[in-house]
Write a protein that holds these residues in place. Structure first.
Motif, PDB file in Angstrom:
ATOM      1  N   ALA A  39      67.157 -28.481 -22.303  1.00 60.88           N
ATOM      2  CA  ALA A  39      67.894 -29.732 -22.478  1.00 60.88           C
ATOM      3  C   ALA A  39      68.993 -29.602 -23.524  1.00 60.88           C
ATOM      4  O   ALA A  39      69.940 -30.397 -23.530  1.00 60.88           O
ATOM      5  N   PHE A  40      68.869 -28.627 -24.397  1.00 59.98           N
ATOM      6  CA  PHE A  40      69.847 -28.458 -25.473  1.00 59.98           C
ATOM      7  C   PHE A  40      70.740 -27.241 -25.255  1.00 59.98           C
ATOM      8  O   PHE A  40      71.452 -26.831 -26.167  1.00 59.98           O
ATOM      9  N   LYS A  41      70.692 -26.685 -24.038  1.00 60.80           N
ATOM     10  CA  LYS A  41      71.494 -25.499 -23.732  1.00 60.80           C
ATOM     11  C   LYS A  41      72.285 -25.699 -22.448  1.00 60.80           C
ATOM     12  O   LYS A  41      71.946 -26.549 -21.615  1.00 60.80           O
ATOM     13  N   ASP A  42      73.323 -24.915 -22.298  1.00 56.38           N
ATOM     14  CA  ASP A  42      74.070 -24.860 -21.047  1.00 56.38           C
ATOM     15  C   ASP A  42      73.422 -23.767 -20.208  1.00 56.38           C
ATOM     16  O   ASP A  42      73.853 -22.610 -20.208  1.00 56.38           O
ATOM     17  N   TYR A  43      72.357 -24.155 -19.489  1.00 53.76           N
ATOM     18  CA  TYR A  43      71.494 -23.170 -18.830  1.00 53.76           C
ATOM     19  C   TYR A  43      72.232 -22.470 -17.697  1.00 53.76           C
ATOM     20  O   TYR A  43      72.770 -23.106 -16.791  1.00 53.76           O
ATOM     21  N   LYS A  44      72.254 -21.143 -17.770  1.00 53.29           N
ATOM     22  CA  LYS A  44      72.857 -20.307 -16.739  1.00 53.29           C
ATOM     23  C   LYS A  44      71.854 -19.220 -16.352  1.00 53.29           C
ATOM     24  O   LYS A  44      71.273 -18.567 -17.216  1.00 53.29           O
ATOM     25  N   ILE A  45      71.682 -19.022 -15.061  1.00 48.70           N
ATOM     26  CA  ILE A  45      70.769 -17.982 -14.574  1.00 48.70           C
ATOM     27  C   ILE A  45      71.490 -16.644 -14.643  1.00 48.70           C
ATOM     28  O   ILE A  45      72.563 -16.470 -14.064  1.00 48.70           O
ATOM     29  N   ASP A  46      70.897 -15.683 -15.386  1.00 53.83           N
ATOM     30  CA  ASP A  46      71.547 -14.376 -15.543  1.00 53.83           C
ATOM     31  C   ASP A  46      70.952 -13.301 -14.654  1.00 53.83           C
ATOM     32  O   ASP A  46      71.361 -12.131 -14.717  1.00 53.83           O
ATOM     33  N   GLY A  47      69.967 -13.657 -13.836  1.00 52.30           N
ATOM     34  CA  GLY A  47      69.383 -12.698 -12.913  1.00 52.30           C
ATOM     35  C   GLY A  47      68.358 -11.768 -13.538  1.00 52.30           C
ATOM     36  O   GLY A  47      67.851 -10.868 -12.869  1.00 52.30           O
ATOM     37  N   LYS A  48      68.019 -11.978 -14.816  1.00 47.13           N
ATOM     38  CA  LYS A  48      67.073 -11.109 -15.499  1.00 47.13           C
ATOM     39  C   LYS A  48      65.744 -11.813 -15.785  1.00 47.13           C
ATOM     40  O   LYS A  48      64.930 -11.289 -16.529  1.00 47.13           O
ATOM     41  N   GLY A  49      65.572 -12.975 -15.241  1.00 47.90           N
ATOM     42  CA  GLY A  49      64.330 -13.697 -15.460  1.00 47.90           C
ATOM     43  C   GLY A  49      64.556 -15.013 -16.177  1.00 47.90           C
ATOM     44  O   GLY A  49      65.612 -15.261 -16.763  1.00 47.90           O
ATOM     45  N   SER A 270      73.005 -31.737  -5.992  1.00 51.46           N
ATOM     46  CA  SER A 270      74.432 -31.687  -5.682  1.00 51.46           C
ATOM     47  C   SER A 270      75.226 -30.854  -6.673  1.00 51.46           C
ATOM     48  O   SER A 270      76.180 -30.162  -6.302  1.00 51.46           O
ATOM     49  N   LEU A 271      74.837 -30.903  -7.961  1.00 52.22           N
ATOM     50  CA  LEU A 271      75.573 -30.181  -8.996  1.00 52.22           C
ATOM     51  C   LEU A 271      74.846 -28.924  -9.485  1.00 52.22           C
ATOM     52  O   LEU A 271      75.471 -28.040 -10.056  1.00 52.22           O
ATOM     53  N   GLY A 272      73.529 -28.873  -9.276  1.00 49.45           N
ATOM     54  CA  GLY A 272      72.753 -27.736  -9.758  1.00 49.45           C
ATOM     55  C   GLY A 272      72.659 -27.669 -11.264  1.00 49.45           C
ATOM     56  O   GLY A 272      72.477 -26.589 -11.832  1.00 49.45           O
ATOM     57  N   ASP A 273      72.772 -28.812 -11.938  1.00 50.81           N
ATOM     58  CA  ASP A 273      72.783 -28.856 -13.397  1.00 50.81           C
ATOM     59  C   ASP A 273      71.359 -29.035 -13.919  1.00 50.81           C
ATOM     60  O   ASP A 273      70.870 -30.151 -14.084  1.00 50.81           O
ATOM     61  N   MET A 274      70.672 -27.930 -14.208  1.00 45.26           N
ATOM     62  CA  MET A 274      69.295 -27.995 -14.690  1.00 45.26           C
ATOM     63  C   MET A 274      69.218 -28.524 -16.118  1.00 45.26           C
ATOM     64  O   MET A 274      68.230 -29.152 -16.508  1.00 45.26           O
ATOM     65  N   SER A 275      70.262 -28.290 -16.906  1.00 41.75           N
ATOM     66  CA  SER A 275      70.247 -28.742 -18.297  1.00 41.75           C
ATOM     67  C   SER A 275      70.235 -30.255 -18.385  1.00 41.75           C
ATOM     68  O   SER A 275      69.501 -30.841 -19.181  1.00 41.75           O
ATOM     69  N   MET A 276      71.045 -30.911 -17.565  1.00 43.24           N
ATOM     70  CA  MET A 276      71.067 -32.368 -17.563  1.00 43.24           C
ATOM     71  C   MET A 276      69.744 -32.941 -17.066  1.00 43.24           C
ATOM     72  O   MET A 276      69.249 -33.942 -17.584  1.00 43.24           O
ATOM     73  N   SER A 277      69.143 -32.293 -16.071  1.00 48.73           N
ATOM     74  CA  SER A 277      67.848 -32.740 -15.567  1.00 48.73           C
ATOM     75  C   SER A 277      66.773 -32.600 -16.636  1.00 48.73           C
ATOM     76  O   SER A 277      65.932 -33.481 -16.804  1.00 48.73           O
ATOM     77  N   ALA A 278      66.807 -31.493 -17.375  1.00 47.79           N
ATOM     78  CA  ALA A 278      65.846 -31.291 -18.454  1.00 47.79           C
ATOM     79  C   ALA A 278      66.056 -32.315 -19.565  1.00 47.79           C
ATOM     80  O   ALA A 278      65.098 -32.798 -20.166  1.00 47.79           O
ATOM     81  N   ALA A 279      67.313 -32.661 -19.842  1.00 46.10           N
ATOM     82  CA  ALA A 279      67.609 -33.668 -20.864  1.00 46.10           C
ATOM     83  C   ALA A 279      67.035 -35.024 -20.467  1.00 46.10           C
ATOM     84  O   ALA A 279      66.468 -35.739 -21.302  1.00 46.10           O
ATOM     85  N   ALA A 280      67.168 -35.384 -19.199  1.00 44.49           N
ATOM     86  CA  ALA A 280      66.627 -36.654 -18.723  1.00 44.49           C
ATOM     87  C   ALA A 280      65.106 -36.668 -18.818  1.00 44.49           C
ATOM     88  O   ALA A 280      64.498 -37.659 -19.236  1.00 44.49           O
ATOM     89  N   GLY A 281      64.459 -35.565 -18.438  1.00 47.29           N
ATOM     90  CA  GLY A 281      63.008 -35.492 -18.544  1.00 47.29           C
ATOM     91  C   GLY A 281      62.527 -35.557 -19.979  1.00 47.29           C
ATOM     92  O   GLY A 281      61.531 -36.211 -20.287  1.00 47.29           O
ATOM     93  N   PHE A 282      63.245 -34.893 -20.887  1.00 52.13           N
ATOM     94  CA  PHE A 282      62.893 -34.931 -22.307  1.00 52.13           C
ATOM     95  C   PHE A 282      63.062 -36.338 -22.858  1.00 52.13           C
ATOM     96  O   PHE A 282      62.224 -36.831 -23.629  1.00 52.13           O
ATOM     97  N   TYR A 283      64.132 -36.988 -22.455  1.00 49.94           N
ATOM     98  CA  TYR A 283      64.392 -38.373 -22.876  1.00 49.94           C
ATOM     99  C   TYR A 283      63.278 -39.297 -22.415  1.00 49.94           C
ATOM    100  O   TYR A 283      62.768 -40.122 -23.184  1.00 49.94           O
TER     101      TYR A 283
END
Length: 309
Positions: A39-49, A270-283
Motif C-alpha cells: 500500500a505504501f509502494k509503487d508495486y511492480k512485478i520484476d519477474g523474480k518472485g 482495468s488498471l492492474g494497480d495492486m498498490s491502490m487496491s492494497a491501500a484500500a484494503g489497509f484503509y
C-alpha cells in the motif's frame, strides 16, 4: 520458563484442540499482513518472485491513499459502503432476534425444524446462483416482474438501468440470504436460558409477550451487543458478491450499488494497480479496528458487563 512448560504440558489436550484454528489464522491472517507494505509502494512485478518485487518497488508513502480519496467517486463508494452496512446491521439484528424467538415459540418442533432448514438454505447458495434467480425475476424482456406488470396493464421496467429500485432490492436480498443463518446464534442462546426464569414469570402472571420482554430479551442483550460490536468493525467491508453479482456490473446502477470493494476490483482489473487496491484494503482494516475499539469503549461506558474486552 519451567512454569510455562508445565502449564503447556498440563493443558496440552486443549492446546491441540485449538491448534488447527491457530494455524489457519497464522497462515491466512497474520503472514499475509506483510503484504500491506504494498500500500505504501509503487508495486511492480520484476519477474523474480513476490518478495523481490516488493523489495525492489519504489516507496511512495501515502500517494496511493491520496489517489484513492481524490477520485470523484470516493464520496459515493464510502457513503454506499457505510449506509448499506448500517442498514444490514440494524435489520439483521432485529429480524434475527425476532425470527429466533418465533422459532423457539413454535409448538410443533418438527415443523420448526423444517422452517429453520428452509430459512437456512439460502445461506449456502452463492451470489452467482442467486444473481441468475434474480435475473429471471427482473429481466426486462422475459422477467416475471415485468410479465406481472404487463398483466396489470403497466409498462415494463428496465430494472438493470434504473437505480431507484436497487437499494431496496439489495437490502431485501441480503436479508433473504442471511437471516436464517444469522438467527441460529440467537436461537442457540434462547435454548440455553434457564427455564425456571420462564416458570417464575408465568407464576407471576406474565403472558408470552411479557416473558419475551422481561426474560428472553435481557438474556440475549449481551450477545446482541457483542455481535453488533463485531459487525461495526466490518462496516467498511462489503459483501462483494452482493454488490457485484446481483446488479450484473451495470454501469447505470453504480451510484447506488458501487462500494469500496467493487470499485477497487474494477480498478484492479482495468488498471492492474495492486498498490491502490492494497491501500484500500489497509484503509478498511484500520478503520474497522478503530470502530471496534470505539464501539466497545462506548458500550463499556454504558454497561461494563457488555463490553467485548
Amino acid at each position: 520458563m519451567k512454569k510455562v512448560l508445565s502449564q503447556i504440558r498440563a493443558n496440552r489436550i486443549w492446546l491441540l484442540m485449538v491448534l488447527p484454528g491457530l494455524l489457519w489464522f497464522l497462515v491466512f491472517s497474520y503472514l499475509p499482513m506483510f503484504g500491506t507494505v504494498i500500500a505504501f509502494k509503487d508495486y511492480k512485478i520484476d519477474g523474480k518472485g513476490f518478495l523481490s518485487s516488493i523489495m525492489n518497488s519504489d516507496w511512495v508513502g501515502l500517494e496511493n491513499f491520496k489517489f484513492l480519496f481524490q477520485t470523484n467517486d470516493a464520496f459515493i463508494i464510502t457513503r454506499n459502503t457505510v449506509l448499506y452496512n448500517l442498514v444490514f446491521i440494524i435489520v439483521g439484528l432485529f429480524l434475527g432476534v425476532a425470527l429466533a424467538i418465533v422459532f423457539n415459540s413454535l409448538l410443533n418442533k418438527r415443523g420448526a425444524k423444517i422452517y429453520q432448514t428452509g430459512m437456512l438454505f439460502p445461506h449456502f447458495l452463492s451470489w452467482v446462483v442467486v444473481s441468475y434467480f434474480l435475473f429471471s425475476f427482473l429481466s426486462e424482456d422475459s422477467g416475471l416482474m415485468n410479465n406481472i406488470l404487463l398483466a396489470f396493464g403497466q409498462d415494463p421496467v428496465s430494472w438493470y438501468n434504473d437505480p431507484k429500485y436497487w437499494p431496496f432490492i439489495l437490502i431485501m436480498m441480503n436479508v433473504w440470504k442471511g437471516l436464517g443463518y444469522g438467527s441460529i446464534v440467537y436461537l442457540a442462546a434462547i435454548a440455553g436460558i434457564d427455564r425456571t426464569y420462564y416458570e417464575a414469570a408465568m407464576i407471576e402472571g406474565a403472558g408470552k409477550w411479557q416473558q419475551i420482554r422481561h426474560v428472553t430479551i435481557p438474556a440475549l442483550t449481551p450477545l446482541m451487543v457483542i455481535l453488533t460490536i463485531l459487525n461495526v468493525g466490518k462496516i467498511f467491508n462489503s459483501d462483494f458478491g452482493l454488490f457485484y453479482q446481483l446488479p450484473r456490473n451495470s454501469g447505470p446502477l453504480y451510484p447506488v450499488t458501487d462500494v469500496i470493494d467493487t470499485y477497487v476490483y474494477r480498478g484492479l482489473t482495468s488498471l492492474g494497480d495492486m498498490s491502490m487496491s492494497a491501500a484500500a484494503g489497509f484503509y478498511q482494516s484500520i478503520v474497522g479496528f478503530i470502530l471496534v475499539l470505539l464501539t466497545n469503549y462506548i458500550v463499556k461506558k454504558i454497561n461494563p458487563e457488555y463490553g467485548l474486552f
